[in-house]
Design a protein around this motif. Structure first.
Motif, PDB file in Angstrom:
ATOM      1  N   ALA A  14      45.975  -9.243  10.008  1.00 41.79           N
ATOM      2  CA  ALA A  14      45.915  -9.267   8.682  1.00 41.79           C
ATOM      3  C   ALA A  14      44.848  -8.198   8.317  1.00 41.79           C
ATOM      4  O   ALA A  14      43.730  -8.067   8.842  1.00 41.79           O
ATOM      5  CB  ALA A  14      45.402 -10.653   7.778  1.00 41.79           C
ATOM      6  N   GLY A  15      45.286  -7.600   7.438  1.00 43.84           N
ATOM      7  CA  GLY A  15      44.302  -6.033   6.875  1.00 43.84           C
ATOM      8  C   GLY A  15      44.876  -4.990   7.583  1.00 43.84           C
ATOM      9  O   GLY A  15      44.370  -3.900   7.165  1.00 43.84           O
ATOM     10  N   GLY A  16      45.813  -5.132   8.715  1.00 43.74           N
ATOM     11  CA  GLY A  16      45.976  -3.891   9.370  1.00 43.74           C
ATOM     12  C   GLY A  16      47.180  -3.172   8.718  1.00 43.74           C
ATOM     13  O   GLY A  16      47.815  -3.503   7.631  1.00 43.74           O
ATOM     14  N   SER A  17      47.876  -2.187   9.471  1.00 43.93           N
ATOM     15  CA  SER A  17      48.760  -1.341   9.168  1.00 43.93           C
ATOM     16  C   SER A  17      49.830  -1.032  10.324  1.00 43.93           C
ATOM     17  O   SER A  17      49.722  -1.445  11.448  1.00 43.93           O
ATOM     18  CB  SER A  17      48.302  -0.008   8.790  1.00 43.93           C
ATOM     19  OG  SER A  17      47.338   0.005   7.675  1.00 43.93           O
ATOM     20  N   VAL A  63      54.772  -5.904  -2.818  1.00 42.39           N
ATOM     21  CA  VAL A  63      54.203  -4.895  -2.108  1.00 42.39           C
ATOM     22  C   VAL A  63      53.558  -3.632  -2.727  1.00 42.39           C
ATOM     23  O   VAL A  63      53.186  -2.583  -2.015  1.00 42.39           O
ATOM     24  CB  VAL A  63      55.318  -4.450  -0.857  1.00 42.39           C
ATOM     25  CG1 VAL A  63      55.823  -5.757  -0.254  1.00 42.39           C
ATOM     26  CG2 VAL A  63      56.502  -3.758  -1.688  1.00 42.39           C
ATOM     27  N   LYS A  64      53.927  -3.817  -4.038  1.00 44.75           N
ATOM     28  CA  LYS A  64      53.389  -2.357  -4.890  1.00 44.75           C
ATOM     29  C   LYS A  64      51.840  -2.427  -4.404  1.00 44.75           C
ATOM     30  O   LYS A  64      50.848  -3.273  -4.519  1.00 44.75           O
ATOM     31  CB  LYS A  64      53.436  -2.738  -6.134  1.00 44.75           C
ATOM     32  CG  LYS A  64      54.760  -2.407  -6.714  1.00 44.75           C
ATOM     33  CD  LYS A  64      54.975  -2.659  -8.211  1.00 44.75           C
ATOM     34  CE  LYS A  64      56.459  -2.537  -8.702  1.00 44.75           C
ATOM     35  NZ  LYS A  64      56.644  -2.851 -10.160  1.00 44.75           N
ATOM     36  N   GLY A  65      51.420  -1.081  -4.234  1.00 39.23           N
ATOM     37  CA  GLY A  65      50.097  -0.558  -3.913  1.00 39.23           C
ATOM     38  C   GLY A  65      49.743  -0.736  -2.598  1.00 39.23           C
ATOM     39  O   GLY A  65      48.568  -0.402  -1.935  1.00 39.23           O
ATOM     40  N   ARG A  66      50.579  -1.446  -1.903  1.00 42.35           N
ATOM     41  CA  ARG A  66      50.272  -1.957  -0.423  1.00 42.35           C
ATOM     42  C   ARG A  66      51.309  -0.935   0.529  1.00 42.35           C
ATOM     43  O   ARG A  66      50.996  -0.507   1.719  1.00 42.35           O
ATOM     44  CB  ARG A  66      50.251  -3.218   0.186  1.00 42.35           C
ATOM     45  CG  ARG A  66      49.283  -3.920  -0.771  1.00 42.35           C
ATOM     46  CD  ARG A  66      49.361  -5.221  -0.153  1.00 42.35           C
ATOM     47  NE  ARG A  66      50.478  -6.136  -0.238  1.00 42.35           N
ATOM     48  CZ  ARG A  66      51.106  -6.558   0.781  1.00 42.35           C
ATOM     49  NH1 ARG A  66      50.565  -6.587   2.016  1.00 42.35           N
ATOM     50  NH2 ARG A  66      52.523  -7.296   0.619  1.00 42.35           N
ATOM     51  N   PHE A  67      52.607  -0.969   0.213  1.00 45.39           N
ATOM     52  CA  PHE A  67      53.526  -0.030   0.913  1.00 45.39           C
ATOM     53  C   PHE A  67      54.068   1.114   0.272  1.00 45.39           C
ATOM     54  O   PHE A  67      54.136   1.120  -0.978  1.00 45.39           O
ATOM     55  CB  PHE A  67      54.791  -1.060   1.078  1.00 45.39           C
ATOM     56  CG  PHE A  67      54.687  -2.208   2.110  1.00 45.39           C
ATOM     57  CD1 PHE A  67      53.217  -2.937   2.316  1.00 45.39           C
ATOM     58  CD2 PHE A  67      55.631  -3.184   2.149  1.00 45.39           C
ATOM     59  CE1 PHE A  67      53.237  -4.005   2.923  1.00 45.39           C
ATOM     60  CE2 PHE A  67      55.496  -4.263   3.123  1.00 45.39           C
ATOM     61  CZ  PHE A  67      54.112  -4.590   3.521  1.00 45.39           C
ATOM     62  N   GLN A  81      55.592   2.917   5.135  1.00 46.37           N
ATOM     63  CA  GLN A  81      54.079   2.540   5.577  1.00 46.37           C
ATOM     64  C   GLN A  81      53.702   1.497   5.044  1.00 46.37           C
ATOM     65  O   GLN A  81      53.713   1.442   3.659  1.00 46.37           O
ATOM     66  CB  GLN A  81      53.371   4.051   5.131  1.00 46.37           C
ATOM     67  CG  GLN A  81      51.832   4.038   5.443  1.00 46.37           C
ATOM     68  CD  GLN A  81      51.534   3.873   7.019  1.00 46.37           C
ATOM     69  OE1 GLN A  81      51.959   4.723   7.755  1.00 46.37           O
ATOM     70  NE2 GLN A  81      50.715   2.822   7.345  1.00 46.37           N
ATOM     71  N   MET A  82      53.197   0.389   5.725  1.00 46.22           N
ATOM     72  CA  MET A  82      52.759  -0.673   5.497  1.00 46.22           C
ATOM     73  C   MET A  82      51.213  -0.859   5.486  1.00 46.22           C
ATOM     74  O   MET A  82      50.740  -0.896   6.821  1.00 46.22           O
ATOM     75  CB  MET A  82      53.395  -1.883   6.036  1.00 46.22           C
ATOM     76  CG  MET A  82      55.034  -1.902   5.973  1.00 46.22           C
ATOM     77  SD  MET A  82      55.791  -3.160   6.479  1.00 46.22           S
ATOM     78  CE  MET A  82      55.545  -2.936   8.385  1.00 46.22           C
ATOM     79  N   ASN A  83      50.328  -0.879   4.549  1.00 49.50           N
ATOM     80  CA  ASN A  83      49.155  -1.182   4.595  1.00 49.50           C
ATOM     81  C   ASN A  83      48.561  -2.638   4.097  1.00 49.50           C
ATOM     82  O   ASN A  83      49.288  -3.174   3.380  1.00 49.50           O
ATOM     83  CB  ASN A  83      48.424  -0.104   3.915  1.00 49.50           C
ATOM     84  CG  ASN A  83      48.667   1.225   4.295  1.00 49.50           C
ATOM     85  OD1 ASN A  83      48.691   1.540   5.641  1.00 49.50           O
ATOM     86  ND2 ASN A  83      48.381   2.384   3.484  1.00 49.50           N
ATOM     87  N   SER A  84      47.287  -2.961   4.440  1.00 51.07           N
ATOM     88  CA  SER A  84      46.713  -4.276   4.084  1.00 51.07           C
ATOM     89  C   SER A  84      47.798  -5.558   4.133  1.00 51.07           C
ATOM     90  O   SER A  84      47.767  -6.216   3.167  1.00 51.07           O
ATOM     91  CB  SER A  84      46.247  -4.024   2.446  1.00 51.07           C
ATOM     92  OG  SER A  84      45.439  -3.048   2.397  1.00 51.07           O
ATOM     93  N   LEU A  85      48.176  -5.368   5.463  1.00 49.46           N
ATOM     94  CA  LEU A  85      49.335  -6.433   5.511  1.00 49.46           C
ATOM     95  C   LEU A  85      48.793  -7.777   5.436  1.00 49.46           C
ATOM     96  O   LEU A  85      47.523  -8.179   5.789  1.00 49.46           O
ATOM     97  CB  LEU A  85      49.761  -6.106   6.940  1.00 49.46           C
ATOM     98  CG  LEU A  85      50.833  -4.912   7.046  1.00 49.46           C
ATOM     99  CD1 LEU A  85      51.167  -4.501   8.437  1.00 49.46           C
ATOM    100  CD2 LEU A  85      52.205  -5.449   6.649  1.00 49.46           C
TER     101      LEU A  85
END
Length: 123
Positions: A14-17, A63-67, A81-85
């Motif tokens: 969790a928190g990774g990309s 997912v807005k703001g993260r992907f 690109q997936m961030n803050s997973l």
């Protein structure tokens, strides 16, 4: 018939990309809306993000703001690109093409699908 091939799935904390890629033929890439969907175990496919042939993007609220969805025209790829997973992002992720170029996140608008790639996020 469109052929879509996903790559880039895997396991992350969790928190990774992670970054997913979907490769399409040059003609499909130019003509159709392309999108990412996901399906958690026992769930229906849900729309994550779409990118129509003009470059307009659309995201699910979750997912807005993260992907970030993007296209690489040199490689004919649709990237996610997936961030803050988060653990709730765990699912099989699918690339899909809509021949009518609607750019929606409705799974019934999409005609062809890739085989999917697993994304697992641990807490």
């Amino acid at each position: 018939q469109a052929r879509l091939v996903e790559s880039g799935g895997g396991s992350v904390q969790a928190g990774g990309s992670l970054r997913l890629s979907c490769t399409a033929s040059a003609s499909d890439y130019r003509r159709y809306s392309l999108a990412w969907f996901r399906a958690a175990p026992g769930e229906e496919k849900e729309g994550v993000a779409s990118n129509d042939r003009d470059g307009t993007t659309n995201y699910a609220d979750s997912v807005k703001g993260r992907f970030t969805i993007s296209k690489d025209s040199a490689k004919n790829t649709l990237d996610l690109q997936m961030n803050s997973l988060k653990p709730e992002d765990t699912a099989v992720y699918y690339c899909a093409a809509d021949f009518l170029n609607r750019g929606s996140l409705y799974r019934w608008h999409y005609n062809y699908w890739g085989q999917g790639t697993q994304v697992t996020v641990s807490s």
